[in-house]
Design a protein around this motif. Structure first.
Motif, short mmCIF file in Angstrom:
data_model
loop_
_atom_site.label_atom_id
_atom_site.label_comp_id
_atom_site.label_asym_id
_atom_site.label_seq_id
_atom_site.Cartn_x
_atom_site.Cartn_y
_atom_site.Cartn_z
N GLU A 36 0.84 -1.20 0.00
CA GLU A 36 0.00 0.00 0.00
C GLU A 36 0.88 1.26 0.00
O GLU A 36 0.61 2.22 -0.75
N LEU A 37 1.92 1.24 0.82
CA LEU A 37 2.81 2.42 0.91
C LEU A 37 3.60 2.63 -0.38
O LEU A 37 3.84 3.76 -0.79
N ASP A 38 3.97 1.53 -1.03
CA ASP A 38 4.66 1.66 -2.33
C ASP A 38 3.73 2.34 -3.34
O ASP A 38 4.15 3.24 -4.07
N ARG A 39 2.48 1.88 -3.36
CA ARG A 39 1.50 2.44 -4.29
C ARG A 39 1.27 3.92 -3.98
O ARG A 39 1.26 4.77 -4.87
N LEU A 40 1.13 4.24 -2.68
CA LEU A 40 0.89 5.63 -2.30
C LEU A 40 2.08 6.52 -2.66
O LEU A 40 1.91 7.67 -3.07
N ALA A 41 3.29 5.97 -2.52
CA ALA A 41 4.49 6.76 -2.86
C ALA A 41 4.47 7.11 -4.35
O ALA A 41 4.80 8.23 -4.74
N ARG A 42 4.07 6.13 -5.17
CA ARG A 42 4.00 6.39 -6.62
C ARG A 42 2.92 7.43 -6.92
O ARG A 42 3.13 8.36 -7.70
N GLU A 43 1.76 7.25 -6.28
CA GLU A 43 0.66 8.20 -6.49
C GLU A 43 1.06 9.61 -6.08
O GLU A 43 0.79 10.59 -6.79
N LEU A 44 1.72 9.71 -4.93
CA LEU A 44 2.12 11.04 -4.43
C LEU A 44 3.14 11.69 -5.35
O LEU A 44 3.11 12.90 -5.56
N SER A 45 4.04 10.89 -5.90
CA SER A 45 5.05 11.43 -6.80
C SER A 45 4.38 12.00 -8.06
O SER A 45 4.71 13.10 -8.51
N THR A 46 3.41 11.25 -8.60
CA THR A 46 2.65 11.73 -9.77
C THR A 46 1.89 13.01 -9.44
O THR A 46 1.90 13.98 -10.20
N MET A 47 1.24 13.00 -8.27
CA MET A 47 0.47 14.18 -7.84
C MET A 47 1.36 15.39 -7.63
O MET A 47 0.97 16.52 -7.93
N GLU A 50 2.04 16.86 -10.84
CA GLU A 50 0.83 17.56 -11.29
C GLU A 50 0.72 18.93 -10.60
O GLU A 50 0.39 19.93 -11.23
N ARG A 51 1.01 18.92 -9.29
CA ARG A 51 0.91 20.16 -8.53
C ARG A 51 1.90 21.20 -9.05
O ARG A 51 1.58 22.37 -9.22
N VAL A 52 3.13 20.76 -9.35
CA VAL A 52 4.15 21.67 -9.86
C VAL A 52 3.69 22.27 -11.20
O VAL A 52 3.79 23.48 -11.42
N ARG A 53 3.15 21.40 -12.08
CA ARG A 53 2.68 21.89 -13.39
C ARG A 53 1.55 22.90 -13.21
O ARG A 53 1.51 23.93 -13.88
N LEU A 131 -5.19 23.85 -9.47
CA LEU A 131 -4.12 23.79 -8.46
C LEU A 131 -4.70 23.42 -7.09
O LEU A 131 -4.16 22.56 -6.39
N ASP A 132 -5.82 24.05 -6.74
CA ASP A 132 -6.45 23.75 -5.44
C ASP A 132 -6.89 22.29 -5.39
O ASP A 132 -6.77 21.63 -4.35
N GLU A 133 -7.38 21.80 -6.53
CA GLU A 133 -7.87 20.42 -6.58
C GLU A 133 -6.73 19.43 -6.32
O GLU A 133 -6.84 18.52 -5.49
N VAL A 134 -5.61 19.63 -7.01
CA VAL A 134 -4.49 18.69 -6.83
C VAL A 134 -3.87 18.85 -5.44
O VAL A 134 -3.46 17.88 -4.81
N ALA A 135 -3.85 20.09 -4.93
CA ALA A 135 -3.31 20.31 -3.58
C ALA A 135 -4.18 19.58 -2.55
O ALA A 135 -3.67 18.98 -1.59
#
Ligand SMILES: [Zn+2]
Length: 246
Positions: A36-47, A50-53, A131-135
């Protein structure tokens, strides 16, 4: 090899503890929270990407809006200056006419700039919402991760406690057994999937689950009680008890 029958039977207690320790080690490695934590780490990295963009999009629009505002300010200042000169009414008629013409052009330009700014403001609103949505998603996912980390840590602490309990039971038990018996047991355990000693129960080796063949059974039955016998099939130490069915 010879060993006291009681020592042989205690080997089964030791084996039970070692199986429990192996299971605990497996449990530690295969906690669902790891995946679960591996998956969340990948999701957070993608997010996070997204937030930076999304932030860059907002910043770009802010910069464009500022530039338009500066341009509009310049046009306004120029127009005010022209208007003041026109109001003063000094100078040749031809010049005043040129001023009127310029003022009209500047007014048009000002209107264009204001329209463009309005459009960028609308785009900025949309970009800010993204931006607010991804944050928001990031905050939510980070709290999901924190909860999973807590569950993992609690599970690991529980496993460590169980291991400590098993080890504290194993130590005096192992210390009490003959050294050569322990050495043999450890050696077999290493080569036989963690099981070094098995009970002979109702004529069946509990290590490999095979029934002893007739001749084999007779050999084990005939062996002295203090003789350490091995399973012909799996080579594990075969421990005889009242349930052996000999
Ligand atoms: Zn066997």
């Amino acid at each position: 090899m010879k060993a006291d029958p009681e020592a042989q039977r205690r080997l089964l207690d030791l084996q039970a503890i070692d199986i429990a320790l192996t299971q605990l080690a497996h449990k530690r490695k295969s906690l669902p929270e790891h995946a679960e934590l591996d998956r969340l780490a990948r999701e957070l990295s993608t997010m996070e990407d997204e937030r930076v963009r999304a932030q860059v999009a907002v910043d770009d629009l802010d910069r464009d809006i500022s530039r338009l505002e500066r341009d509009a300010e310049q046009v306004r200042a120029r127009k005010d200056k022209d208007q003041a000169r026109l109001d003063a009414g000094t100078g040749p008629a031809r010049e005043l006419e040129a001023l009127q013409h310029e003022i009209a052009t500047l007014k048009r330009r000002q209107g264009e700039l204001e329209d463009a700014e309005l459009e960028l403001m609308e785009q900025r609103e949309t970009a800010q919402a993204a931006l607010d949505e991804v944050a928001g998603r990031l905050t939510e996912t980070r709290s999901v991760r924190a909860a999973a980390e807590q569950r993992r840590d609690e599970a690991l602490a529980g496993i460590a406690k169980d291991e400590e309990f098993r080890r504290s039971g194993r130590k005096p038990l192992a210390a009490d057994l003959p050294a050569d018996l322990i050495t043999l047991y450890d050696k077999i355990r290493e080569s036989s999937g963690g099981i070094g000693a098995a009970m002979l129960r109702h004529g069946r080796c509990e290590g490999c689950r095979l029934e002893l063949a007739g001749g084999d059974k007779a050999r084990v039955k005939a062996a002295a009680a203090d003789e350490v016998v091995r399973c012909e099939e799996c080579r594990r130490i075969l421990v005889r008890t009242a349930e052996s069915g000999l």
